[in-house]
Design a protein around this motif. Structure first.
Motif, PDB file in Angstrom:
ATOM      1  N   GLU A 155       4.239  -1.296  -6.395  1.00  0.00           N
ATOM      2  CA  GLU A 155       3.094  -1.121  -5.498  1.00  0.00           C
ATOM      3  C   GLU A 155       1.864  -0.683  -6.273  1.00  0.00           C
ATOM      4  O   GLU A 155       1.970  -0.094  -7.360  1.00  0.00           O
ATOM      5  CB  GLU A 155       3.432  -0.082  -4.418  1.00  0.00           C
ATOM      6  CG  GLU A 155       4.646  -0.443  -3.581  1.00  0.00           C
ATOM      7  CD  GLU A 155       5.077   0.656  -2.623  1.00  0.00           C
ATOM      8  OE1 GLU A 155       5.786   0.337  -1.657  1.00  0.00           O
ATOM      9  OE2 GLU A 155       4.700   1.832  -2.844  1.00  0.00           O
ATOM     10  N   TYR A 206       7.194  13.272  -9.872  1.00  0.00           N
ATOM     11  CA  TYR A 206       7.244  11.807  -9.905  1.00  0.00           C
ATOM     12  C   TYR A 206       7.646  11.327 -11.289  1.00  0.00           C
ATOM     13  O   TYR A 206       7.326  11.933 -12.301  1.00  0.00           O
ATOM     14  CB  TYR A 206       5.900  11.215  -9.494  1.00  0.00           C
ATOM     15  CG  TYR A 206       5.558  11.480  -8.048  1.00  0.00           C
ATOM     16  CD1 TYR A 206       6.365  10.963  -7.027  1.00  0.00           C
ATOM     17  CD2 TYR A 206       4.464  12.262  -7.697  1.00  0.00           C
ATOM     18  CE1 TYR A 206       6.079  11.226  -5.698  1.00  0.00           C
ATOM     19  CE2 TYR A 206       4.171  12.528  -6.365  1.00  0.00           C
ATOM     20  CZ  TYR A 206       4.979  12.010  -5.369  1.00  0.00           C
ATOM     21  OH  TYR A 206       4.712  12.273  -4.054  1.00  0.00           O
ATOM     22  N   LEU A 233       9.558  11.659  -0.684  1.00  0.00           N
ATOM     23  CA  LEU A 233       9.547  10.212  -0.456  1.00  0.00           C
ATOM     24  C   LEU A 233       8.167   9.838   0.082  1.00  0.00           C
ATOM     25  O   LEU A 233       7.613  10.589   0.895  1.00  0.00           O
ATOM     26  CB  LEU A 233      10.634   9.806   0.541  1.00  0.00           C
ATOM     27  CG  LEU A 233      12.079   9.881   0.069  1.00  0.00           C
ATOM     28  CD1 LEU A 233      13.034   9.552   1.239  1.00  0.00           C
ATOM     29  CD2 LEU A 233      12.345   8.911  -1.083  1.00  0.00           C
ATOM     30  N   PRO A 234       7.576   8.716  -0.317  1.00  0.00           N
ATOM     31  CA  PRO A 234       8.109   7.769  -1.297  1.00  0.00           C
ATOM     32  C   PRO A 234       8.169   8.395  -2.682  1.00  0.00           C
ATOM     33  O   PRO A 234       7.395   9.296  -3.002  1.00  0.00           O
ATOM     34  CB  PRO A 234       7.119   6.612  -1.242  1.00  0.00           C
ATOM     35  CG  PRO A 234       5.844   7.229  -0.794  1.00  0.00           C
ATOM     36  CD  PRO A 234       6.239   8.309   0.165  1.00  0.00           C
ATOM     37  N   ARG A 257       8.252   2.267  -6.543  1.00  0.00           N
ATOM     38  CA  ARG A 257       8.561   3.349  -5.596  1.00  0.00           C
ATOM     39  C   ARG A 257       9.675   2.907  -4.643  1.00  0.00           C
ATOM     40  O   ARG A 257       9.898   1.726  -4.424  1.00  0.00           O
ATOM     41  CB  ARG A 257       7.326   3.719  -4.773  1.00  0.00           C
ATOM     42  CG  ARG A 257       6.162   4.232  -5.575  1.00  0.00           C
ATOM     43  CD  ARG A 257       5.193   5.052  -4.734  1.00  0.00           C
ATOM     44  NE  ARG A 257       4.551   4.287  -3.673  1.00  0.00           N
ATOM     45  CZ  ARG A 257       3.647   4.801  -2.823  1.00  0.00           C
ATOM     46  NH1 ARG A 257       3.317   6.091  -2.913  1.00  0.00           N
ATOM     47  NH2 ARG A 257       3.100   4.044  -1.891  1.00  0.00           N
ATOM     48  N   TYR A 258      10.354   3.907  -4.066  1.00  0.00           N
ATOM     49  CA  TYR A 258      11.244   3.655  -2.937  1.00  0.00           C
ATOM     50  C   TYR A 258      10.848   4.604  -1.819  1.00  0.00           C
ATOM     51  O   TYR A 258      10.577   5.785  -2.044  1.00  0.00           O
ATOM     52  CB  TYR A 258      12.718   3.787  -3.306  1.00  0.00           C
ATOM     53  CG  TYR A 258      13.163   5.098  -3.912  1.00  0.00           C
ATOM     54  CD1 TYR A 258      13.713   6.102  -3.123  1.00  0.00           C
ATOM     55  CD2 TYR A 258      13.056   5.322  -5.280  1.00  0.00           C
ATOM     56  CE1 TYR A 258      14.154   7.301  -3.678  1.00  0.00           C
ATOM     57  CE2 TYR A 258      13.477   6.519  -5.847  1.00  0.00           C
ATOM     58  CZ  TYR A 258      14.020   7.498  -5.043  1.00  0.00           C
ATOM     59  OH  TYR A 258      14.435   8.689  -5.598  1.00  0.00           O
ATOM     60  N   HIS A 259      10.787   4.064  -0.605  1.00  0.00           N
ATOM     61  CA  HIS A 259      10.382   4.834   0.566  1.00  0.00           C
ATOM     62  C   HIS A 259      11.576   5.372   1.332  1.00  0.00           C
ATOM     63  O   HIS A 259      11.438   6.311   2.127  1.00  0.00           O
ATOM     64  CB  HIS A 259       9.513   3.974   1.484  1.00  0.00           C
ATOM     65  CG  HIS A 259       8.198   3.577   0.882  1.00  0.00           C
ATOM     66  ND1 HIS A 259       6.994   4.119   1.300  1.00  0.00           N
ATOM     67  CD2 HIS A 259       7.892   2.714  -0.125  1.00  0.00           C
ATOM     68  CE1 HIS A 259       6.003   3.589   0.595  1.00  0.00           C
ATOM     69  NE2 HIS A 259       6.525   2.735  -0.279  1.00  0.00           N
ATOM     70  N   ASP A 260      12.732   4.756   1.129  1.00  0.00           N
ATOM     71  CA  ASP A 260      13.975   5.194   1.751  1.00  0.00           C
ATOM     72  C   ASP A 260      15.098   5.038   0.736  1.00  0.00           C
ATOM     73  O   ASP A 260      14.990   4.252  -0.212  1.00  0.00           O
ATOM     74  CB  ASP A 260      14.300   4.352   2.995  1.00  0.00           C
ATOM     75  CG  ASP A 260      13.259   4.508   4.085  1.00  0.00           C
ATOM     76  OD1 ASP A 260      13.155   5.607   4.650  1.00  0.00           O
ATOM     77  OD2 ASP A 260      12.553   3.513   4.359  1.00  0.00           O
ATOM     78  N   ARG A 271      17.857   7.457  -6.168  1.00  0.00           N
ATOM     79  CA  ARG A 271      17.493   6.348  -5.286  1.00  0.00           C
ATOM     80  C   ARG A 271      18.523   6.153  -4.169  1.00  0.00           C
ATOM     81  O   ARG A 271      18.187   5.898  -3.023  1.00  0.00           O
ATOM     82  CB  ARG A 271      17.344   5.078  -6.120  1.00  0.00           C
ATOM     83  CG  ARG A 271      16.863   3.852  -5.348  1.00  0.00           C
ATOM     84  CD  ARG A 271      17.990   2.853  -5.197  1.00  0.00           C
ATOM     85  NE  ARG A 271      18.504   2.438  -6.477  1.00  0.00           N
ATOM     86  CZ  ARG A 271      19.742   1.994  -6.677  1.00  0.00           C
ATOM     87  NH1 ARG A 271      20.600   1.913  -5.667  1.00  0.00           N
ATOM     88  NH2 ARG A 271      20.158   1.629  -7.869  1.00  0.00           N
TER      89      ARG A 271
END
Length: 327
Positions: free
Chosen positions: A18, A94, A56-57, A5-8, A47
């Protein structure tokens, strides 16, 4: 389950593996145990923030292949244990960089037993893009001359095979390291893309034979570099399909060349495909009969997602990169 995952938004370093809850499939979704997820340039655009994901994430990954784990209450035609592959996720849903993913049924088909799931996991974006470009948009016909820029790329090496299967005369460009393999995949002539006289060389081959005056269909993945080139080598009535660029500021230096030949330009995005399942099924049939091969250049585990996304933009290879969650 484990998922990338990417949160930002940011560079490849924002991708983190994760532990999160398994997804719950919606009524019209299939929960897939992921065997492989293709790594595509478009995954990096989401991304980086050039394309906005829906949340997000975010779990990236447009392509997926694996085995059905569970189906939603309204799902028909899929059952637990079925081998499947699909594409078109990772934008409003997702993505496939995970051990499990819930995929809408309109982006998923069953996979013939003969087709390897690792190859199928990398087939969606490349196959659907190439098919839409050459068949749906360009209406490539047997006997026509087709030029595929960047034949060693994911889309490129599929497009070479589809053009050959359609009965076209196939020209492509690539680094010399890949010329022999592209000839095996169906290219009639492979040019070193770095040669100074590339346009003249393409024009000479394309115009050889009675009734030919250039290239009939061109698949262009770098419009900022080749838009004028395409017009220069095009035959009268040629169709140019653009699927990407390194710089969005693209333009013709001399549009008179294109106008004098009645050249048609079509710019496309795979995400606009009206019926993913129709094309996925056709591509699966071609893979089943060995008329389409997805070359896998390299496999990564989930922890290697950042390295894979760097490589897909920066490194030279033939075919596709793929994440294999089980590694």
């Amino acid at each position: 389950m484990r998922a990338v995952r990417y949160h930002d938004h940011g560079g490849p370093d924002v991708l983190k593996t994760e532990e999160i809850d398994d997804p719950t499939p919606g009524d019209d979704e299939v929960l897939v145990d992921v065997h492989a997820a293709g790594v595509n340039p478009v995954d990096t655009y989401f991304r980086e923030g050039g394309y906005e994901p829906f949340a997000l994430p975010m779990i990236p990954g447009t392509d997926v292949a694996g085995e059905v784990h569970e189906t939603g209450s309204a799902v028909e035609g899929f059952a637990a244990g079925d081998r499947v592959y699909g594409t078109g996720i990772g934008r409003d849903h997702y993505g496939g960089y995970a051990e499990r993913v819930a995929v809408p049924t309109d982006r998923l088909v069953t996979l013939p037993d003969s087709v390897d799931t690792t190859a199928a996991g990398a087939a969606g974006v490349a196959g659907v893009t190439a098919w839409r470009a050459l068949v749906d948009h360009a209406a490539l016909e047997p006997g026509e001359t087709c030029l595929v820029h960047g034949g060693s790329g994911g889309v490129g090496h599929v497009a070479v095979q589809l053009a050959a299967a359609a009965g076209a005369r196939v020209l492509t460009t690539a680094s010399p390291d890949y010329h022999d393999r592209l000839a095996e995949l169906g290219a009639d002539t492979v040019f070193d893309y770095s040669r100074d006289d590339l346009a003249d060389a393409v024009q000479e081959i394309a115009s050889a034979g009675p009734g030919t005056d250039g290239v009939d269909v061109i698949l262009d993945h770098r419009l900022d570099d080749y838009l004028q080139f395409d017009a220069d080598v095009a035959a009268t009535g040629a169709r140019v399909v653009g699927i990407g660029e390194s710089d969005p500021a693209v333009g013709l230096e001399n549009d008179g060349v294109a106008r004098s030949k009645d050249v048609s330009y079509q710019f496309m995005s795979m995400f606009n495909t009206p019926e993913f399942r129709v094309l996925l099924a056709r591509l699966a049939q071609l893979m089943d009969t060995s008329d389409l091969t997805i070359d896998i250049a390299r496999e990564y585990g989930l922890d290697g997602a950042g390295d894979a996304q760097r490589a897909v933009l920066e490194e030279s290879f033939l075919g596709k990169l793929v994440l294999v969650p089980g590694q």
